[in-house]
Design a protein around this motif. Sequence first.
Motif, short mmCIF file in Angstrom:
data_model
loop_
_atom_site.label_atom_id
_atom_site.label_comp_id
_atom_site.label_asym_id
_atom_site.label_seq_id
_atom_site.Cartn_x
_atom_site.Cartn_y
_atom_site.Cartn_z
N ASN A 86 0.83 -1.20 0.00
CA ASN A 86 0.00 0.00 0.00
C ASN A 86 0.87 1.26 0.00
O ASN A 86 0.64 2.20 -0.77
N LEU A 87 1.88 1.29 0.87
CA LEU A 87 2.73 2.48 0.95
C LEU A 87 3.58 2.65 -0.30
O LEU A 87 3.86 3.77 -0.74
N THR A 88 3.99 1.53 -0.89
CA THR A 88 4.78 1.63 -2.11
C THR A 88 3.94 2.18 -3.26
O THR A 88 4.41 2.96 -4.07
N ARG A 89 2.66 1.80 -3.28
CA ARG A 89 1.75 2.37 -4.28
C ARG A 89 1.70 3.88 -4.10
O ARG A 89 1.72 4.65 -5.07
N THR A 126 10.07 2.63 -7.87
CA THR A 126 8.84 2.56 -7.08
C THR A 126 7.79 1.76 -7.83
O THR A 126 7.02 1.01 -7.23
N GLY A 127 7.75 1.90 -9.15
CA GLY A 127 6.80 1.14 -9.96
C GLY A 127 7.06 -0.36 -9.87
O GLY A 127 6.13 -1.16 -9.69
N TRP A 128 8.34 -0.74 -9.97
CA TRP A 128 8.69 -2.16 -9.87
C TRP A 128 8.36 -2.71 -8.50
O TRP A 128 7.80 -3.80 -8.37
N MET A 129 8.72 -1.97 -7.47
CA MET A 129 8.44 -2.46 -6.11
C MET A 129 6.94 -2.64 -5.92
O MET A 129 6.49 -3.61 -5.32
N ALA A 139 10.88 6.05 -0.17
CA ALA A 139 10.17 4.91 -0.73
C ALA A 139 10.92 3.62 -0.48
O ALA A 139 10.32 2.55 -0.33
N ALA A 140 12.24 3.70 -0.43
CA ALA A 140 13.05 2.49 -0.30
C ALA A 140 13.09 1.97 1.13
O ALA A 140 13.00 0.76 1.36
N TRP A 141 13.22 2.89 2.10
CA TRP A 141 13.37 2.47 3.50
C TRP A 141 12.21 1.62 4.02
O TRP A 141 12.45 0.61 4.70
N PRO A 142 10.97 2.02 3.76
CA PRO A 142 9.87 1.21 4.31
C PRO A 142 9.93 -0.23 3.79
O PRO A 142 9.66 -1.17 4.54
N VAL A 143 10.31 -0.41 2.54
CA VAL A 143 10.36 -1.76 1.96
C VAL A 143 11.52 -2.53 2.58
O VAL A 143 11.36 -3.66 3.07
N ALA A 144 12.69 -1.90 2.61
CA ALA A 144 13.87 -2.57 3.15
C ALA A 144 13.65 -2.96 4.61
O ALA A 144 13.98 -4.07 5.03
N HIS A 150 -7.24 5.90 0.28
CA HIS A 150 -6.93 4.46 0.28
C HIS A 150 -5.51 4.17 0.79
O HIS A 150 -4.96 3.11 0.54
N THR A 151 -4.94 5.11 1.53
CA THR A 151 -3.58 4.91 2.04
C THR A 151 -3.59 4.14 3.38
O THR A 151 -4.60 4.15 4.08
N GLY A 152 -2.45 3.53 3.70
CA GLY A 152 -2.27 2.64 4.85
C GLY A 152 -3.13 2.90 6.08
O GLY A 152 -4.00 2.09 6.41
N PRO A 153 -2.88 4.01 6.81
CA PRO A 153 -3.63 4.22 8.04
C PRO A 153 -5.15 4.15 7.85
O PRO A 153 -5.84 3.60 8.71
N CYS A 154 -5.66 4.66 6.76
CA CYS A 154 -7.11 4.59 6.55
C CYS A 154 -7.57 3.16 6.28
O CYS A 154 -8.70 2.82 6.62
#
Lengths: 439, 194
Positions: A345-348, A365-368, A407-412, B103-107
């Motif tokens: 969700n966050l990567t989107r 970000t698109g690939w992730m 964008a990278a840190w949350p995934v890693a 539609h983001t995480g917390p929601c």
Amino acid sequence: MGGKILLANIDIPGIRGFDVYRANGGYNSVTKALREMSQSQVNAEVTRSGLRGRGGAGFPTGLKWSFLDRKSDKPRYLVCNADESEPGTFKDRYLMHHLPHLLIEGLIISSYALGVNTCYIYIRGEFKYLVGVLEKAIKEAHQHGFLGDRILGTDFSLNIWVHPGAGAYICGEETALLESLEGKRGNPRIKPPFPAFKGLYGCPTVVNNVETLAAIGPIINMGGEAYSKVGRGKSTGTKLISACGSINNPGVYEIEMGLPVEDFIYNPEYCGGIARDRYLKAVIPGGSSVPILPAELILNTAKGERRLLTYESLADGDFETGTMLGSGGFIVFDEDACIVRNTWNLTRFYHHESCGQCSPCREGTGWMEKVLYRLEHGEGKKSDIDLLVRIAKNIEGHTICPLGEAAAWPVASAIRHFREEFEEHVLHPAEVIEKERRL
Amino acid sequence: MEHNHIINHPQFTRDGSPVAFTPEVFTKVQALISRYPEGQQKSALLPILHIAQEEFGGHLSVDTMDYVASLLDIQPIEVYEVATFYSMFYLDKVGKYVIEVCHTGPCTISGGEKILKHLQEILEIKSGETTQDGLFTLKEVECLGSCGTGPVMQVNTEYYEKLTPERVDQLIEELRTFANKDKPNDSAWVEKFF
Ligand SMILES: Cc1cc2nc3c(=O)[nH]c(=O)nc-3n(C[C@H](O)[C@H](O)[C@H](O)COP(=O)(O)O)c2cc1C
Ligand code: SF4
Ligand code: FES
């Protein structure tokens, strides 16, 4: 709740209006600064306070101000960053909604200290209803001689304008914000030159967060020295933490820096524990861009010390076992939360918000997002997990602005701390999907 | 202020009808432009596009953008590239009420996905579509800065927080009733929860 500095008066009925605000000591700091203090004395108080930027990076405000090019004969600008769009963060909105005059007060003193005569508040377009709130406060300040020409009979003049954005997270990045304020796409600029030399319209500019600027009035009132005694070590003063997710009391809390994370989560004064009596699983403590930590590492550091709400304590352990205070957007996950789903969700989000200038960020970000989508939807391969780690690494440090890292840190970090959960999605996709459908 | 003179020349659309702000709105636009230094009138582009979108049918047509370009004395391309960058500017026709669900995480933790699905069911449209009667457009958006009061959606400029399916039903009914009158002013809703 003692020890409040910014929100001390928030419960006073009518505090949004000038008269009540003024009757409760509002604008005293402006009178004090303009009548009794020189510009450099104000700067010195801010430096002494140890105040650090509340927009995310925690850069010392006094030091930032000292970089401003004061030799240039061009006009100087102060820009207030009210773009607040980092998922989990809603403290600036709260502050502007309830205490618009506290921000205006801070803007006046800061502009005085910086030698600025025009100040813009760049506010995210979705907060349109707040534009009216702020413009009303500005109008009231004008009517009472705190804004406009020759404020309080001094030589200092200032105008403040509210400028709405139009829906783009990247415009929170200070150089993208300046581009946007100039009427362009929000593409971050390559630094240097820094805004302190070439900012808005190529003029020396300071960009500060709403909460940072709101702290300036109280600092002048109480003195930098006294402010620096609040808090802990180099994390001085108080911080607004916006708490959300699986907790009993979501909301905005002003905490003294140094409050243990555990108290913040379980004390009824703050989050009041995990909702529905679930267990704590993980926390993203500083807005979606900072690393996620599992329960045991957010409550105590790897060395076994209690984790505190300070810049230093949260960062203890670096990226291996630490995280960051960031913007103070505190997102809590309970045992039912799916880390893979949340990471997807966050990567989107980051993919959607990438401005597209640098290929590692735009493509990465698109690939992730694609790879995480397929993991989350039961179509992932075991090698996808390491693929994600590689993509994240390839973004880090290879982009114009820090959105790439954000964008990278949350995934890693999600993979670092919850690898089994990603593997579970590969090994037993049907069960995982079934479990999530039921929740 | 005496700088940034602008003249309200109407722009003519392909079918020959003029596009221009009314004199009252034009005065507002002039005041906006005067907030920026001489020669920096382009700074007013975002605020003016917000107004233009509201004044000219809820979205930014090419004619509208060309008109704004002529007002600010900039090239039409400078307006197009901005209008396409920001998510609050709509290039296609939208319904009278644009419903934007976070539609983001917390929601999603607080039930945002359920609200979205419910809206899709009762409006009988998918995200990105507009109902046949032209009343509602449904969109999914990223974090609205209200993560503590989720699920959240925005209808035009109003925030609706702590949503439940029942509250959504009620709101859609209200909007249908209001559709022929003025926009409902629901800031009381914001006050209540924020
Ligand atoms: C992608 C991105 C988004 C950002 N969003 C915001 C924001 O919404 N609000 C904010 O104050 N700072 C934001 N920042 C930080 C700003 O670039 C800048 O550091 C900050 O406004 C400086 O103010 P401070 O020193 O008072 O914190 C963001 C940075 C990045 C890289
Ligand atoms: S890192 Fe991403 S958001 Fe930042 S400038 Fe590059 S493409 Fe744009
Ligand atoms: S996640 Fe929905 S408002 Fe922030």
